[in-house]
Enzyme design. Structure first.
Site, PDB file in Angstrom:
ATOM      1  CB  SER A   1      17.192 -29.676 -48.751  1.00 46.60           C
ATOM      2  OG  SER A   1      16.762 -30.780 -47.977  1.00 46.60           O
TER       3      SER A   1
ATOM      4  CB  THR B   1      13.857 -26.779 -44.499  1.00 46.41           C
ATOM      5  OG1 THR B   1      14.979 -26.103 -43.948  1.00 46.41           O
ATOM      6  CG2 THR B   1      13.630 -26.331 -45.929  1.00 46.41           C
TER       7      THR B   1
ATOM      8  CE  LYS C   1      12.704 -26.841 -39.504  1.00 42.61           C
ATOM      9  NZ  LYS C   1      13.815 -27.281 -38.624  1.00 42.61           N
TER      10      LYS C   1
ATOM     11  CD  GLN D   1      15.539 -34.270 -39.739  1.00 45.19           C
ATOM     12  OE1 GLN D   1      14.311 -34.402 -39.710  1.00 45.19           O
ATOM     13  NE2 GLN D   1      16.209 -34.038 -40.854  1.00 45.19           N
TER      14      GLN D   1
END
Length: 286
Positions: free
Chosen positions: A16, A64, A68, A258
């Site tokens: 990430s 993630t 979700k 985002q």
């Protein structure tokens, strides 16, 4: 004295980029806050949410894969965007302890298209590759902005179900994934006054994944080519699009967009983006 924090969760989580993004903004603003990453397996998800619910320092989390959709039953309310997409990528904790699920992927995806979307067009069409979680956000955002969609995936039935769920009234179409791989002799009409998008919302072209097979005879003149893959940032699709003289948008643009929405919800301040994210992009693409 405790420190407010937010974090990203997933399984796996090592890849990430969210800690680097949020950490950069926290440092730039001089906030007394932290952004962490936390490895949470599917079996641990319910317990994780329960434990964070009662932590007054926890401001929320980004989510993630593969959580979700799985996280939704553990939340108190979904915002309209998350309901429409059918997936949550951001959870925020209200002062009363209520957990709110939202989806910032839609806003992040649409942000670099804002100028184009502000204009009037005779027709808007998007050819979208992929039927996973990211594709759901892309479909929802573009359907809301008046696009006719052609959704291509390995399973056309799954693509049709996605369209029927998100925009059942729309006049959209599905295609098998290999449809765009083969050349076409279709002659595009005059595209003046039209807005055409090509969107790779699949992992194809990502490092370790097969390449995306797209024959540019399917790409209308003047199209915008948008690839949400972030590793590598400059994918073969984007390179080919630039060689064809087309405008391109890369996956870091959506990722940063985002994240910016989530950051403001977590920490109550808009992130510093005065340089157009140039310094941050350098950090993310060493």
């Amino acid at each position: 004295m405790t420190t407010p924090y937010a974090e990203v969760i997933g399984d796996p989580i090592a890849q990430s980029k969210s800690p680097a993004i949020h950490g950069y903004w926290i440092k730039k603003l001089g906030l007394d806050a932290e952004y962490r990453k936390c490895h949470v397996t599917p079996e641990e998800l319910e317990g994780y949410i329960a434990s964070r619910r009662n932590d007054p320092d926890w401001r929320g989390c980004n989510i993630t894969m593969p959580h979700k959709q799985a996280v939704m039953p553990f939340l108190d309310r979904l915002e309209i965007g998350a309901e429409l997409v059918g997936a949550v990528n951001t959870v925020t904790r209200r002062h009363n302890g209520a957990l709110i699920g939202t989806n910032t992927d839609v806003g992040g995806f649409l942000e670099p298209l804002a100028n184009a979307l502000a204009q009037k067009h005779f027709f808007r069409m998007a050819r979208i590759i992929g039927t996973g979680g990211a594709a759901r956000a892309v479909v929802a955002g573009l359907a809301e902005n008046g696009f006719t969609l052609v959704l291509a995936g390995r399973n056309p039935e799954k693509a049709q179900a996605l369209l029927d769920e998100i925009d059942p009234e729309g006049e959209h179409h599905v295609a098998p994934l290999d449809h765009f791989a083969e050349p076409t002799d279709f002659t595009f009409d005059d595209r003046e006054g039209c807005l055409d998008l090509i969107v790779n919302a699949s992992p194809l072209g990502m490092e370790g994944q097969p390449p995306l097979a797209l024959d540019f005879s399917h790409v209308p003149p003047g199209s915008v080519v948008y690839d949400i893959v972030t590793h590598p940032v400059d994918t073969p699709l984007l390179q080919a699009a630039r060689a064809a003289g087309l405008r391109t948008i890369d996956g870091l643009t959506m990722l940063i967009g985002q994240a910016a929405i989530a950051f403001e919800r977590f920490f109550g301040q808009a992130p510093p983006r005065d340089d157009g994210d140039a310094e941050l992009r350098q950090i993310l693409t060493p």
